[in-house]
Design an enzyme around this catalytic site. Structure first.
Site, PDB file in Angstrom:
ATOM      1  N   GLU A 200      -5.426 -35.131  24.156  1.00  0.00           N
ATOM      2  CA  GLU A 200      -5.793 -34.004  23.704  1.00  0.00           C
ATOM      3  C   GLU A 200      -6.960 -33.910  22.744  1.00  0.00           C
ATOM      4  O   GLU A 200      -7.634 -35.084  22.080  1.00  0.00           O
ATOM      5  CB  GLU A 200      -4.568 -33.816  22.442  1.00  0.00           C
ATOM      6  CG  GLU A 200      -4.407 -32.447  21.884  1.00  0.00           C
ATOM      7  CD  GLU A 200      -3.369 -32.393  21.143  1.00  0.00           C
ATOM      8  OE1 GLU A 200      -3.261 -32.729  19.905  1.00  0.00           O
ATOM      9  OE2 GLU A 200      -2.203 -31.801  21.671  1.00  0.00           O
ATOM     10  N   HIS A 235      -1.693 -40.526  10.073  1.00  0.00           N
ATOM     11  CA  HIS A 235      -0.837 -39.520  10.613  1.00  0.00           C
ATOM     12  C   HIS A 235       0.356 -39.002   9.920  1.00  0.00           C
ATOM     13  O   HIS A 235       1.245 -38.336  10.474  1.00  0.00           O
ATOM     14  CB  HIS A 235      -0.631 -39.386  12.105  1.00  0.00           C
ATOM     15  CG  HIS A 235      -2.096 -39.762  12.581  1.00  0.00           C
ATOM     16  ND1 HIS A 235      -3.006 -38.926  13.016  1.00  0.00           N
ATOM     17  CD2 HIS A 235      -2.408 -41.000  13.227  1.00  0.00           C
ATOM     18  CE1 HIS A 235      -4.005 -39.483  13.534  1.00  0.00           C
ATOM     19  NE2 HIS A 235      -3.649 -40.584  13.990  1.00  0.00           N
ATOM     20  N   ARG A 291      14.375 -30.240  13.620  1.00  0.00           N
ATOM     21  CA  ARG A 291      15.172 -31.060  12.345  1.00  0.00           C
ATOM     22  C   ARG A 291      14.662 -30.396  11.132  1.00  0.00           C
ATOM     23  O   ARG A 291      13.686 -29.799  10.891  1.00  0.00           O
ATOM     24  CB  ARG A 291      14.853 -32.574  12.320  1.00  0.00           C
ATOM     25  CG  ARG A 291      13.311 -32.820  12.278  1.00  0.00           C
ATOM     26  CD  ARG A 291      13.200 -34.552  12.034  1.00  0.00           C
ATOM     27  NE  ARG A 291      11.955 -34.875  12.240  1.00  0.00           N
ATOM     28  CZ  ARG A 291      11.010 -34.898  11.480  1.00  0.00           C
ATOM     29  NH1 ARG A 291      11.278 -34.463  10.172  1.00  0.00           N
ATOM     30  NH2 ARG A 291       9.747 -35.359  11.727  1.00  0.00           N
TER      31      ARG A 291
END
Length: 669
Positions: A200, A235, A291
């Site tokens: 990406e 991250h 979630r």
């Protein structure tokens, strides 16, 4: 509504879910691994069931066993929390087949987002902006390298089936591509049983903005506003806030609409979050977390909603009763994740027993969701999250101030934490102005770690020595002079001798106890000038038992101390230091290692060995990789040398302090 709920998780989130379940009148059943038998989430439950696995993580991942426990204990629903099986489509389907409600989305919705590459392709077709990249089926190294060169650098390599930032590798130039692909594939295979990768375009400093969603089984989808989660390390988020600062109302509306489109596209049901990268007025779909999010509390703080309650109601078949126009936000909320880790050592996770875990007192503007209390053991088998401190206020500036004060009042001893780092991060001008991005830690992490470290260890050592002498006097119940430990003898008072060690540095102190509340400390250390300070013990509301309040008589600097066994912890403003006393060493004052040996600070599993005996290495070269607390830690050469021995192989389990590699000096030229 259900009568009994099984919580298939542990730690902070299990405690959080139990709180709402009990408020709604549900019975709560907990599960626990062998290392979690006495954990707080077990103590809060109405009943608890052991997980029959030697591996502490395996039981929480055994869907069949969890469904079996639910049926045996009579639970009508299973809440997976986050992590473990929360985004496992097979588990959601198995619950449905067994007649047990899964408090989360249907299997098809989880599957639709389970593969990042497929999700990106699908969202692109639905008209949601995505970053350029490669998510094809051809996963050969040659193809990945060719696609990477076509995409250009910098780029990011991600496990296709992963989440939470695990395994993501940033590649700044071509030379680092091969190592990044290997590391990402290794983690993807081990953590997600899916070796596929995607590439990406990498945005060096975007904002990480996410939108909270609720969707019922009757076709209603609502977005519950946005959050900013840009302060991240590896991250993984550390500070989150709602609403995201400095977004135009038009951009907020577009983000909300895009998130609703994502949910409708996959037939989503339950609470979920759509994550975006934002740069200027552009935004790109990143992923959907199917979630509850760790940071859901900041959304609750500004809306008054209980998202766990809505998860339960939706799972029970109830409809959403609020229209989009009825949803309102008020004020600002910021959350800090308190973790057992050492920011000064690149956020290295830590494990051990908590001598103290004193969280800020809950009040109308401060909330604490935590999974650990004093005396609990922090295992090395899970992530390092201990709890979350959330502050809300009418304005963002006030929310920052309230969170800072709450963190300053937090007292955790026994393992290193990021509490001071979090408080110092709030002080950075860029954060205060709301101009931070995902590059925040890259830009400011070192200076924040330096600011949050102990600036004057000698001063804190002097407080520690005074606490060792005055503490027993403050705590004694026998008021006779024979019970005093003040060095008294007929010719006059002798100084009380105290020895202290911290981070390999040693002090010796002579403490002259003047009375039950005053002492003079003479501190000595090799290679440093002696220090003398007069200290007074004081009674303060914030230094309630078992803490000892101390004040330097000249200058008025105040501190708090906690003396436990052979350790004394001292807090002064945002500084915190733990000292080993006497002949015994604490975990933070480790015994010396053999010169030239490299050790691990945590128990874990060796996942890669990159050298052999006899190899010549340069300073900084990677030697071996250990996975601990769900993260990979690379052991690097501290200096140039020759590898004399490699003591572990891939797959070996290593204990804390294990000598992994012996590194010898290079021969003289």
């Amino acid at each position: 509504m259900f009568r009994k709920l099984l919580i298939a998780n542990r730690g902070e989130i299990a405690c959080r879910i139990a709180r709402t379940a009990h408020r709604l009148g549900l019975e709560v059943a907990a599960v626990y691994s062998r290392v979690d038998a006495g954990a707080r989430h077990v103590r809060l439950a109405d009943e608890a069931w052991p997980l029959a696995h030697e591996d502490p993580r395996a039981g929480y991942l055994d869907g069949g066993a969890l469904i079996g426990i639910a049926r045996e204990c009579g639970a009508q629903a299973i809440h997976p929390g986050y992590g473990f099986l929360s985004e496992n489509a097979a588990f959601s389907a198995a619950c449905a087949a067994a007649g047990v409600s899964f408090v989360g989305p249907p299997a098809a919705a989880i599957s639709a987002m389970g593969s990042k590459s497929q999700a990106k392709t699908r969202m692109q077709r639905a008209g949601v902006p995505v970053l350029p990249g490669y998510q094809g089926e051809d996963q050969t190294p040659a193809t990945l390298e060719r696609e990477a060169l076509t995409l250009g650098f910098p780029l990011i390599v991600k496990p296709s089936g992963g989440g939470g930032g695990k395994g993501m590798q940033i590649v700044l130039e071509r030379s680092g591509l091969n190592d990044a692909l290997q590391a990402a594939r290794r983690i993807a295979t081990g953590a997600f049983a899916d070796s596929r990768l995607l590439l990406e375009r990498y945005l060096p400093s975007p904002r990480h903005i996410e939108v909270q969603l609720l969707a019922d089984a009757h076709g209603r989808v609502r977005h519950i506003f946005d959050r900013d989660c840009s302060v991240q390390r590896r991250h993984q988020k550390l500070i989150e806030e709602a609403p995201a600062p400095h977004l135009s109302e038009a951009l907020r509306a577009h983000l909300g609409e895009a998130a609703v489109t994502v949910a409708r596209e996959i037939g989503y049901v339950g609470a979920g979050t759509v994550e975006f990268l934002v740069e200027g007025d552009e935004f790109f779909f990143l992923e959907m977390n199917t979630r509850l999010q760790v940071e859901h509390a900041v959304t609750e703080a500004i809306t008054g909603l209980d998202l766990v309650e809505w998860q339960l109601r939706i799972a029970a078949g109830e409809p959403l009763t609020l229209s989009q126009s009825q949803l309102r936000r008020e004020g600002h909320a910021i959350e800090a994740r308190v973790c057992a880790e050492d920011p000064a050592r690149e956020f290295l996770p830590a494990a051990g027993r908590l001598a103290c875990a004193l969280w800020p007192e809950a009040q109308s503007d401060v909330r604490v969701d935590y999974g650990f209390e004093s005396g609990d053991r922090v295992p090395s088998d899970y992530d390092s999250l201990l709890g979350k401190v959330i502050a809300r206020a009418p304005s963002r500036r006030q929310a920052i101030e309230r969170l800072h004060a709450a963190l300053a009042a937090t007292r955790i001893a026994g393992v290193p934490t990021n509490v001071a780092w979090l408080a110092r991060a709030l002080e950075v001008r860029e954060f205060g102005a709301g101009q931070h991005s995902t590059a925040f830690i890259d830009r400011h992490g070192v200076e924040i770690a330096r600011a949050s470290s102990v600036a004057d260890p000698a001063r804190l050592a002097a407080y520690a020595a005074a606490a060792c002498a005055l503490g027993p006097l403050a705590a004694r119940t026998d008021r006779s002079p024979w019970a005093l430990l003040d060095g008294f003898h007929p010719g006059g008072a002798w100084p009380v001798a105290v020895s202290l060690k911290r981070d390999g540095h040693a002090w010796s102190a002579e403490v002259r106890v003047l009375d039950e509340k005053r002492a003079v400390v003479q501190l000595h250390s090799v290679g440093a000038a002696s220090v003398e300070i007069a200290v007074a013990r004081e009674e303060t509301a914030s230094a309630a038992k078992p803490f000892l309040g101390l004040r330097q008589e000249r200058g008025g600097m105040r501190a708090q101390a906690l003396v436990t066994n052979h350790t004394v912890d001292v807090w002064c403003d945002l500084e915190h230091a733990s000292f080993a006393t006497g002949a015994l060493h604490s975990a933070q004052a480790a015994a010396p290692r053999a010169e030239g040996s490299l050790t691990t600070s945590l128990p874990g599993i060796v996942v890669s060995v990159q050298v052999v005996p006899g190899a010549r290495v340069a300073a900084g070269d990677p030697l071996l990789v250990v996975e601990a607390m769900k993260m990979e830690h690379t052991i690097r050469a501290p200096h140039a040398g020759i590898v004399k021995s490699v003591r572990y192989r891939v797959g070996d389990r290593v204990q804390e302090g294990s000598e992994l590699i012996e590194l010898g000096a290079l021969p003289d030229a």
